[in-house]
Write a protein that holds these residues in place. Structure first.
Motif, PDB file in Angstrom:
ATOM      1  N   GLU A 264       1.029  -1.173   0.085  1.00 28.00           N
ATOM      2  CA  GLU A 264       0.010  -0.050   0.022  1.00 28.00           C
ATOM      3  C   GLU A 264       0.887   1.197  -0.199  1.00 28.00           C
ATOM      4  O   GLU A 264       1.919   1.345   0.842  1.00 28.00           O
ATOM      5  CB  GLU A 264      -0.970  -0.115   1.072  1.00 28.00           C
ATOM      6  N   CYS A 265       0.584   2.315  -0.774  1.00 29.53           N
ATOM      7  CA  CYS A 265       1.349   3.427  -0.961  1.00 29.53           C
ATOM      8  C   CYS A 265       0.384   4.519  -0.703  1.00 29.53           C
ATOM      9  O   CYS A 265      -0.759   4.846  -1.577  1.00 29.53           O
ATOM     10  CB  CYS A 265       1.893   3.571  -2.323  1.00 29.53           C
ATOM     11  N   ALA A 266       0.492   5.368   0.095  1.00 26.92           N
ATOM     12  CA  ALA A 266      -0.193   6.745   0.602  1.00 26.92           C
ATOM     13  C   ALA A 266       0.791   7.740   0.346  1.00 26.92           C
ATOM     14  O   ALA A 266       1.423   7.874   1.142  1.00 26.92           O
ATOM     15  CB  ALA A 266      -0.780   6.440   2.043  1.00 26.92           C
ATOM     16  N   LEU A 267       0.173   8.804  -0.203  1.00 26.04           N
ATOM     17  CA  LEU A 267       0.824  10.093  -0.425  1.00 26.04           C
ATOM     18  C   LEU A 267      -0.032  11.063   0.219  1.00 26.04           C
ATOM     19  O   LEU A 267      -0.980  11.509  -0.442  1.00 26.04           O
ATOM     20  CB  LEU A 267       1.305  10.419  -1.860  1.00 26.04           C
ATOM     21  N   GLN A 268       0.261  11.747   1.230  1.00 22.14           N
ATOM     22  CA  GLN A 268      -0.394  12.604   1.911  1.00 22.14           C
ATOM     23  C   GLN A 268       0.204  14.074   1.728  1.00 22.14           C
ATOM     24  O   GLN A 268       1.530  14.558   1.922  1.00 22.14           O
ATOM     25  CB  GLN A 268      -0.448  12.232   3.357  1.00 22.14           C
ATOM     26  N   ASP A 269      -0.490  15.066   1.388  1.00 17.74           N
ATOM     27  CA  ASP A 269      -0.140  16.398   1.278  1.00 17.74           C
ATOM     28  C   ASP A 269      -0.120  16.750   2.545  1.00 17.74           C
ATOM     29  O   ASP A 269      -0.999  17.170   3.519  1.00 17.74           O
ATOM     30  CB  ASP A 269      -1.347  17.095   0.539  1.00 17.74           C
ATOM     31  N   ARG A 270       1.194  17.441   2.988  1.00 25.32           N
ATOM     32  CA  ARG A 270       1.275  18.090   4.115  1.00 25.32           C
ATOM     33  C   ARG A 270       0.662  19.191   4.477  1.00 25.32           C
ATOM     34  O   ARG A 270       0.649  19.488   5.863  1.00 25.32           O
ATOM     35  CB  ARG A 270       2.952  18.125   4.111  1.00 25.32           C
ATOM     36  N   GLU A 271       0.288  19.959   3.595  1.00 23.26           N
ATOM     37  CA  GLU A 271      -0.618  21.484   3.908  1.00 23.26           C
ATOM     38  C   GLU A 271      -2.070  20.984   3.992  1.00 23.26           C
ATOM     39  O   GLU A 271      -2.486  21.507   4.913  1.00 23.26           O
ATOM     40  CB  GLU A 271      -0.317  22.364   2.670  1.00 23.26           C
ATOM     41  N   THR A 272      -2.815  20.234   3.421  1.00 27.12           N
ATOM     42  CA  THR A 272      -4.111  19.890   3.057  1.00 27.12           C
ATOM     43  C   THR A 272      -4.327  18.649   3.726  1.00 27.12           C
ATOM     44  O   THR A 272      -5.620  18.834   4.195  1.00 27.12           O
ATOM     45  CB  THR A 272      -4.649  19.959   1.704  1.00 27.12           C
ATOM     46  N   GLY A 273      -3.682  17.846   4.012  1.00 26.21           N
ATOM     47  CA  GLY A 273      -3.909  16.769   4.683  1.00 26.21           C
ATOM     48  C   GLY A 273      -4.646  15.507   3.608  1.00 26.21           C
ATOM     49  O   GLY A 273      -4.809  14.420   4.152  1.00 26.21           O
ATOM     50  N   GLU A 274      -5.013  16.096   2.501  1.00 24.50           N
ATOM     51  CA  GLU A 274      -5.314  14.963   1.367  1.00 24.50           C
ATOM     52  C   GLU A 274      -4.393  13.837   1.182  1.00 24.50           C
ATOM     53  O   GLU A 274      -3.252  14.271   1.003  1.00 24.50           O
ATOM     54  CB  GLU A 274      -5.726  15.974   0.225  1.00 24.50           C
ATOM     55  N   VAL A 275      -5.084  12.629   0.876  1.00 26.75           N
ATOM     56  CA  VAL A 275      -4.280  11.440   0.693  1.00 26.75           C
ATOM     57  C   VAL A 275      -4.489  10.688  -0.400  1.00 26.75           C
ATOM     58  O   VAL A 275      -5.911  10.594  -0.797  1.00 26.75           O
ATOM     59  CB  VAL A 275      -4.557  10.339   1.786  1.00 26.75           C
ATOM     60  N   CYS A 276      -3.580  10.426  -1.220  1.00 23.43           N
ATOM     61  CA  CYS A 276      -3.775   9.660  -2.687  1.00 23.43           C
ATOM     62  C   CYS A 276      -3.236   8.268  -2.301  1.00 23.43           C
ATOM     63  O   CYS A 276      -2.046   8.203  -1.354  1.00 23.43           O
ATOM     64  CB  CYS A 276      -3.192  10.299  -3.776  1.00 23.43           C
ATOM     65  N   THR A 277      -3.777   7.379  -2.768  1.00 25.11           N
ATOM     66  CA  THR A 277      -3.449   5.798  -2.598  1.00 25.11           C
ATOM     67  C   THR A 277      -3.124   5.070  -3.926  1.00 25.11           C
ATOM     68  O   THR A 277      -3.956   5.379  -4.731  1.00 25.11           O
ATOM     69  CB  THR A 277      -4.242   5.006  -1.547  1.00 25.11           C
ATOM     70  N   THR A 278      -2.116   3.972  -3.748  1.00 23.47           N
ATOM     71  CA  THR A 278      -1.983   3.215  -4.744  1.00 23.47           C
ATOM     72  C   THR A 278      -1.317   2.145  -4.195  1.00 23.47           C
ATOM     73  O   THR A 278      -1.085   1.951  -3.222  1.00 23.47           O
ATOM     74  CB  THR A 278      -1.488   3.982  -6.145  1.00 23.47           C
ATOM     75  N   GLU A 279      -1.027   1.077  -5.088  1.00 25.80           N
ATOM     76  CA  GLU A 279      -0.456  -0.169  -4.616  1.00 25.80           C
ATOM     77  C   GLU A 279       0.920  -0.276  -5.708  1.00 25.80           C
ATOM     78  O   GLU A 279       0.772   0.020  -7.032  1.00 25.80           O
ATOM     79  CB  GLU A 279      -1.399  -1.186  -4.623  1.00 25.80           C
ATOM     80  N   THR A 280       1.948  -1.010  -5.227  1.00 30.57           N
ATOM     81  CA  THR A 280       3.011  -1.404  -6.103  1.00 30.57           C
ATOM     82  C   THR A 280       2.519  -2.642  -6.868  1.00 30.57           C
ATOM     83  O   THR A 280       1.767  -3.451  -6.813  1.00 30.57           O
ATOM     84  CB  THR A 280       4.156  -1.820  -5.342  1.00 30.57           C
ATOM     85  N   ASP A 281       3.010  -2.413  -8.278  1.00 29.75           N
ATOM     86  CA  ASP A 281       2.444  -3.564  -9.203  1.00 29.75           C
ATOM     87  C   ASP A 281       3.208  -4.657  -9.209  1.00 29.75           C
ATOM     88  O   ASP A 281       4.079  -5.138  -8.278  1.00 29.75           O
ATOM     89  CB  ASP A 281       2.376  -3.003 -10.438  1.00 29.75           C
ATOM     90  N   ASN A 282       3.103  -5.503 -10.201  1.00 25.42           N
ATOM     91  CA  ASN A 282       3.989  -6.756 -10.290  1.00 25.42           C
ATOM     92  C   ASN A 282       5.685  -6.637 -10.518  1.00 25.42           C
ATOM     93  O   ASN A 282       6.635  -7.486 -10.337  1.00 25.42           O
ATOM     94  CB  ASN A 282       3.476  -7.844 -11.320  1.00 25.42           C
ATOM     95  N   PHE A 283       6.005  -5.437 -10.699  1.00 26.36           N
ATOM     96  CA  PHE A 283       7.450  -4.916 -10.995  1.00 26.36           C
ATOM     97  C   PHE A 283       7.824  -4.129  -9.812  1.00 26.36           C
ATOM     98  O   PHE A 283       8.913  -3.752  -9.822  1.00 26.36           O
ATOM     99  CB  PHE A 283       7.490  -4.204 -12.131  1.00 26.36           C
ATOM    100  N   GLY A 284       7.038  -3.876  -8.567  1.00 30.00           N
ATOM    101  CA  GLY A 284       7.179  -3.163  -7.313  1.00 30.00           C
ATOM    102  C   GLY A 284       7.480  -1.825  -7.735  1.00 30.00           C
ATOM    103  O   GLY A 284       7.290  -0.874  -6.925  1.00 30.00           O
ATOM    104  N   ASP A 285       6.567  -1.404  -8.771  1.00 32.12           N
ATOM    105  CA  ASP A 285       6.525   0.017  -9.315  1.00 32.12           C
ATOM    106  C   ASP A 285       5.230   0.730  -8.716  1.00 32.12           C
ATOM    107  O   ASP A 285       4.191   0.138  -8.517  1.00 32.12           O
ATOM    108  CB  ASP A 285       6.395   0.123 -10.565  1.00 32.12           C
TER     109      ASP A 285
END
Length: 278
Positions: free
Chosen positions: A208-229
């Motif tokens: 699980e990958c979570a990118l959180q905006d330090r100013e707004t707190g908004e979070v975007c998520t994704t997962e690493t694929d079969n290549f770890g990308d």
């Protein structure tokens, strides 16, 4: 009023628009619309390539650029000889027989869309292939649009493209010229990388990958694929994030990740508990 509509998500950089324009205008005299375009040095529509990111996470964006046929065209205002006109259909033309070659229009254009023909001593630019549309009922679009195999480039009345315009942006809007070239899917910043376990010497799949905006707190998520990308796309400029990876009970956080530029984080090591135990 006519305008151009460009969807960058389906522009593959084939250069057919640029080639079609050359084929139509080089060595062809379409007076009173345009004198021949030089075979080199001018691209009335040209493809700009933008290489984004760093190896190995790299993307290439192709952006066709042409005269904006502005509603508030500074070239018209600067021309002292009334050689530049805006037609009722919205197309801006430089009348070659009236142009004196003073180059004031070229200096005034904030979009760098006007060229100077040294041999003919006149300014030149995209005409929207008005010579075709005005005089041949079989032609309803310029050559560049006709040649586009993906239909990334379109042309027509604004009233027929309201849905497109609602989702579109302008290039160089700060110039305030009221451009008539609308772009969809202009590139935004991305952050990408590859997650791997240095002990197991394998990429980590399904983290699980979570990118959180330090100013707004908004979070975007994704997962690493079969290549770890992993990829986070369509990010706003100049934002600061924290990036957290989780796999089972293990986690890793990177602080101060920014979207100042398209960013490849490269290979990111994350030791998993099961690897340590093994």
């Amino acid at each position: 009023m006519k305008a151009f509509y460009i969807d960058l998500s389906i522009c593959n950089g084939c250069y057919c628009c640029q080639i079609g324009c050359k084929d139509e205008h080089v060595a062809n005299d379409w007076t009173p619309y345009a004198k021949p375009q030089p075979d080199t040095g001018q691209f009335w529509i040209g493809i700009n390539e933008y290489v984004r990111g760093q190896v190995p996470k790299v993307k290439v964006t192709y952006i066709p650029k042409l005269c904006h046929h502005c509603d508030d065209a500074p070239c018209i205002e600067q021309c002292q000889f009334e050689a530049i006109i805006k037609r009722q259909d919205g197309i801006v033309l430089i009348r070659p027989e009236d142009c004196t070659g003073c180059r004031l229009c070229q200096s005034a254009c904030p979009h760098e869309a006007i060229f100077f023909n040294e041999d003919l001593v006149i300014a030149q630019k995209c005409t929207g292939c008005s010579h075709l549309i005005d005089n041949d009922p079989d032609w309803t679009v310029p050559r560049c649009v006709d040649q586009c195999p993906t239909e990334a480039l379109q042309f027509g009345d604004e009233e027929d493209f309201q849905e497109f315009i609602a989702a579109a942006q302008l290039i160089n809007p700060e110039a305030g010229t009221k451009s008539r070239v609308y772009y969809k899917n202009l590139p935004k910043k991305f952050i990408g990388g590859t997650l791997y376990d240095p002990d197991a010497k394998e990429v980590i799949i399904g983290a699980e990958c979570a990118l959180q905006d330090r100013e707004t707190g908004e979070v975007c998520t994704t997962e690493t694929d079969n290549f770890g990308d992993f990829w986070f796309n369509d990010l706003e400029d100049d934002r600061t994030f924290s990036l957290t990876f989780k796999k089972d009970t293990d986690s890793l956080t990177l602080e101060e990740v920014t979207s100042e530029q398209d960013l490849s984080l490269g290979d990111i090591p994350m030791r998993l508990q099961q690897s340590k135990e093994g």
